[in-house]
Design an enzyme around this catalytic site. Structure first.
Site, PDB file in Angstrom:
ATOM      1  N   TRP A  83      -8.327  15.769   6.651  1.00  0.00           N
ATOM      2  CA  TRP A  83      -7.382  15.685   7.762  1.00  0.00           C
ATOM      3  C   TRP A  83      -6.667  17.006   8.031  1.00  0.00           C
ATOM      4  CZ3 TRP A  83      -5.211  10.044   6.756  1.00  0.00           C
ATOM      5  CH2 TRP A  83      -6.182   9.129   7.198  1.00  0.00           C
ATOM      6  N   GLU A 106     -14.882   8.962   5.885  1.00  0.00           N
ATOM      7  CA  GLU A 106     -15.158   9.638   7.145  1.00  0.00           C
ATOM      8  C   GLU A 106     -15.611  11.081   6.954  1.00  0.00           C
ATOM      9  OE1 GLU A 106     -11.277   8.888   8.868  1.00  0.00           O
ATOM     10  OE2 GLU A 106     -10.999  11.032   9.008  1.00  0.00           O
ATOM     11  N   CYS A 145      -2.641  11.765  19.535  1.00  0.00           N
ATOM     12  CA  CYS A 145      -3.049  13.084  19.066  1.00  0.00           C
ATOM     13  C   CYS A 145      -2.640  13.252  17.607  1.00  0.00           C
ATOM     14  CB  CYS A 145      -2.337  14.177  19.856  1.00  0.00           C
ATOM     15  SG  CYS A 145      -2.659  14.085  21.607  1.00  0.00           S
ATOM     16  N   HIS A 194      -2.497  -3.961  11.403  1.00  0.00           N
ATOM     17  CA  HIS A 194      -2.655  -3.353  12.722  1.00  0.00           C
ATOM     18  C   HIS A 194      -2.252  -4.309  13.838  1.00  0.00           C
ATOM     19  CE1 HIS A 194      -5.413  -1.064  10.091  1.00  0.00           C
ATOM     20  NE2 HIS A 194      -4.800  -0.071  10.682  1.00  0.00           N
ATOM     21  N   ILE A 241       0.820  -1.224   0.000  1.00  0.00           N
ATOM     22  CA  ILE A 241       0.000   0.000   0.000  1.00  0.00           C
ATOM     23  C   ILE A 241       0.848   1.267   0.000  1.00  0.00           C
ATOM     24  CG2 ILE A 241      -1.923   1.153   1.197  1.00  0.00           C
ATOM     25  CD1 ILE A 241      -2.567  -1.547  -0.156  1.00  0.00           C
ATOM     26  N   GLY A 242       2.148   1.155   0.186  1.00  0.00           N
ATOM     27  CA  GLY A 242       2.983   2.347   0.033  1.00  0.00           C
ATOM     28  C   GLY A 242       4.131   2.438   1.004  1.00  0.00           C
TER      29      GLY A 242
HETATM   30  N1  GLN Z   1       0.269   5.059   1.282  1.00  0.00           N
HETATM   31  C1  GLN Z   1      -0.008   5.185   2.679  1.00  0.00           C
HETATM   32  C2  GLN Z   1       0.885   4.241   3.459  1.00  0.00           C
HETATM   33  O1  GLN Z   1       1.132   3.187   3.012  1.00  0.00           O
HETATM   34  C3  GLN Z   1      -1.438   4.877   2.984  1.00  0.00           C
HETATM   35  C4  GLN Z   1      -1.743   5.067   4.439  1.00  0.00           C
HETATM   36  C5  GLN Z   1      -3.197   5.014   4.778  1.00  0.00           C
HETATM   37  O2  GLN Z   1      -4.002   4.545   4.002  1.00  0.00           O
HETATM   38  N2  GLN Z   1      -3.565   5.465   5.927  1.00  0.00           N
HETATM   39  O3  GLN Z   1       1.330   4.533   4.542  1.00  0.00           O
HETATM   40 ZN    ZN Z   2      -5.020   2.443   4.685  1.00  0.00          ZN
END
Ligand code: GLN
Ligand code: ZN
Length: 764
Positions: free
Chosen positions: A570, A614, A525, A703, A440-441
């Site tokens: 955000w 959100e 935070c 997570h 995802i990155g």
């Molecule tokens: N590209 C971001 C990462 O990999 C995506 C983070 C996210 O979706 N919160 O950290």
């Molecule tokens: Zn994500």
């Protein structure tokens, strides 16, 4: 005379004192009494900040979460934490986070961890609360110790205290019946406990109690409306006066319901719905107090005090003693003190108000109402000057950006060809196997990486050293991914501290505070950047890093950007133009980045929209309007590329059954989403709606420190393949890997790649 009050104050501390104390306590490095000492010092300080008000909130302070505190007050902590030894405080932490401070000695065995309570967003804010748990057999029992002891504390400091509690209807609405039973059936059992609580407060001589019922600003079904009537009929005999508080939006169709409750007063959000307030006034019985939230508790801008007074003075004449004024909601959602900021741009700082400053505004308004504007002339003049300066500042308004926005055409938001045509063109050069693998990155943000960034930021190392260090990290990520056998690679995001801040810092129109922390949950935070002006991208922001990464490999490198809706949701955003307009400006800036990446030869580009869902408004009736402009902004960002360029997007939630059509409308070639924890629950959405493009349901729960097995991942994939055509399935983790260790990521991704190969083999 108008009465001034406040609904709640941030509790984390101007220097995040509570965060550090909590974390030390959880590690066993701070004892209970010292933690409680920090908490009571913070309360004292925060009450001092509010001492100029006629009534100060008590009970809004929480060591973790105010909803969880309410559960404890009502004797509704989950069964699984009963029977532990030690302090009740530790049970609060067990529910909040699965464990408390490390148990020692004789209780080391019996007082370990439990399943943490579910956490979810508090209305449309970025604050997360612990979801109350119910079942058909739930019984409530009053425990007012926390509230009563804080009341004693406040009074010993000479304050007029107004206890704050969450109202019974909102409390039930926010909770979850774990056994699928009807939560509302518990109301009859709940109300006697509320009655006892109010009686306990009355016995202490309390005059007013603030009963928060923010659920009143959402669409309510018949049973929930009836619950309001039942609840407050039952509580009308209390020997304290109740101020029912709604916030986060207008009451709209619930105004007659709220106005008709048999209580002594009503608080409403008066920031955006002035007509609604006038209507409400006509419905309200002449004995009731009307508290108007006239200072926005959700943003960080100074209030235009003169404009508020122009509107408020006639109301004050009508209401007399019955008028109260306050911020619109608890100040939990803004930073504590603007005066802490030393490095914030002076001009921009002069336009802002944090929690302490907002209370100052309430005080000025009250003085103007009670003694005439003359009594606060200099304050009003200074405020006027700041408001005008902001409005007229050349830094806020950029004619070139306005012109660019006006020049947007419908074509710009449309890909040249439909997905099927694009997919064939992309497949021709990408030559990916079935079940292609990617991430995802981000890759683990090691201590060294963080240190390099902070050294660069503080000037301890120069540009050249910084570049070398980050490139080294990028090279490591590429090497590891090649060794793992992943198909589409990423550069790893080592240069990014935060996916919003990184871009905000490079865009014109953004400013950053030093201490502008806002509680997200527990000790966590966030420091949202401040979007104050028209957004412009002076130069490319990611191209160098990504092209460097691409130069190291023959595999396709995926460029990585944050999307406009997430940048918006955000940040603290300007209030002088609609959010949709700010979002389009962000979209134009990010579009340029996308096109620059494409020109530099990056032909797979991911645009993260982690926060798209959100941003949904509280009222469903407004969802479509939001989705229209949010999806429109994404499309404007993404869709200027050639058919051969593959656009990915990523979202951090599995619950999007109800917005599936909007997500499909984004028209990304590939979407990756969080799903593994919910056992592919997301896939239910595909029963009713066929997502037309490619999709990567997350198969590795990032997570958790657990390493998934090949079989586990393969099973998830097989499950996904029952609902999504296998030729459109991607294989990837749930989210970015930045919070994990390399030692976890390598075996987990090894298993992921092996599972993908297993499915390929089975298909062949
Ligand atoms: N590209 C971001 C990462 O990999 C995506 C983070 C996210 O979706 N919160 O950290
Ligand atoms: Zn994500």
């Amino acid at each position: 005379m108008a009465t001034t009050h406040n609904l709640g104050f941030p509790r984390i501390g101007a220097r995040r004192e509570l965060k550090f104390a909590l974390e030390a306590y959880w590690k066993g490095e701070l004892c209970r009494d010292d933690l409680l000492g920090v908490a009571s010092d913070l309360r004292r300080r925060h009450w001092q900040d509010q001492a100029g008000l006629d009534l100060v909130p008590v009970g809004d302070f929480s060591l973790y979460d105010q909803v969880l505190d309410m559960s404890a007050t009502l004797g509704n902590l989950p069964e699984r934490v009963h029977g532990f030894h030690g302090d009740p405080l530790d049970n609060i932490f067990r529910v909040a986070r699965g464990r408390s401070a490390p148990a020692s000695g004789e209780h080391a065995e019996c007082c370990g961890g439990v399943a943490a309570g579910e956490m979810t967003k508090w209305f449309d804010t970025n604050y997360h609360y612990i979801v109350p748990e119910f079942s058909a057999s739930t019984r409530f029992a009053l425990d007012a110790t926390r509230l009563l002891s804080q009341l004693v504390e406040a009074r010993s400091q000479g304050l007029r205290a107004k206890p704050v509690i969450i109202g019974p209807v909102t409390y039930l609405a926010l909770g979850k019946a774990k056994d699928g039973s009807d939560k509302l059936a518990l109301l009859e059992r709940l109300l006697p406990v509320y009655a006892d609580l109010l009686e306990a407060l009355a016995a202490e001589g309390v005059a007013w109690v603030q009963v928060d019922e923010p659920i009143l600003v959402t669409e309510l079904g018949t049973e929930w409306r009836r619950a309001f009537t039942t609840a407050y009929d039952r509580l009308r005999s209390a020997r304290v006066k109740l101020l029912v508080a709604s916030y986060f939006g207008p009451l709209q169709e619930n105004a007659p319901l709220a106005a008709g409750l048999p209580v002594a007063g009503l608080h409403v959000d008066a920031v955006n719905d002035r007509d609604g307030v006038l209507d409400l006034l006509n419905m309200l019985d002449a004995s009731k107090v009307l508290s108007l939230g006239v200072v926005n508790g959700r943003n960080i801008w100074k209030t235009d005090l003169t404009a508020v007074l122009d509107w408020l003075e006639p109301l004050a004449a009508r209401l007399g003693e019955r008028l109260w004024i306050a911020p619109s909601c608890s100040l939990l959602h803004v930073p504590v003190d603007l005066d802490s900021e030393q490095r914030l741009d002076r001009e921009i700082a002069s336009w802002l108000a944090f929690a302490r400053q907002k209370l100052g505004e309430v005080a000025v308004l009250a003085t103007a109402l009670n003694r005439g504007r003359e009594a606060v002339r200099s304050e009003l003049e200074a405020n006027r000057a700041a408001i005008t300066a902001r409005r007229d500042s050349p830094r806020v308004s950029n004619p070139a950006v306005k012109a660019a926005l006006a020049g947007i055409t419908a074509e710009q938001s449309r890909r040249r060809s439909p997905y099927a045509v694009r997919a064939a063109r992309q497949a021709a050069w990408l030559k990916l196997p079935a079940f292609p693998t990617t991430t995802i990155g981000s890759f683990p943000q090691t201590a060294e990486v963080r240190q390099v960034r902070s050294q660069f930021k503080t000037g301890k190392i120069g540009q050249a050293d910084y570049r070398r260090a980050i490139e080294k990290e990028i090279a490591r990520c590429v090497r590891e991914q090649e060794a793992l056998g992943l198909d589409v690679l990423v550069h790893g995001e080592a240069e990014r501290n935060d996916m919003v801040e990184y871009f905000g810092e490079q865009l014109e129109g953004y400013a950053f505070s030093q201490f502008g922390w806002v509680q997200s949950y527990g000790s966590r935070c966030v420091k949202p950047p401040i979007l104050f002006g028209d957004i412009r991208r002076p130069k490319a922001m990611t191209v160098d890093w990504i092209t460097y990464a691409q130069s190291l490999t023959d595999k396709p490198m995926k460029g990585m950007l944050t999307g406009p809706v997430t940048l918006l949701n955000w940040s603290f955003v300007r209030d002088d133009q609609p959010r949709s307009v700010s979002c389009r400006q962000l979209a134009l800036a990010m579009r340029e980045e996308v096109l620059d990446l494409e020109r530099a030869g990056v032909r797979v580009i991911q645009i993260d929209e982690a926060a798209l869902r959100e941003g949904l408004p509280l009222r469903r009736a407004q969802w479509q309007e939001y989705l229209d402009w949010a999806v429109g902004a994404f499309r404007l960002t993404a869709n200027g590329v050639a058919d051969e360029t593959q656009i990915h997007t990523h979202m951090c939630y599995s619950n999007f059954n109800d917005i599936m059509a909007a997500i499909a409308d984004m028209d990304a070639d590939v979407i990756t989403i969080e799903t593994s924890r919910s056992d592919m629950e997301l896939l239910d959405a595909f029963d009713d709606f066929r997502y037309p493009n490619e999709i990567g349901p997350g198969v590795y729960d990032i997570h958790s420190p657990n390493i998934p097995s090949v079989e586990h991942i393969a099973a998830l994939l097989r499950k996904a393949a029952e609902r999504i055509p296998p030729e459109r399935l991607w294989v990837n983790p749930d989210c970015g890997l930045k919070t994990r260790q390399w030692s976890e990521v390598i075996p987990a991704l090894t298993a992921m790649v092996a599972a993908a190969r297993m499915l390929r083999a089975a298909m062949a």
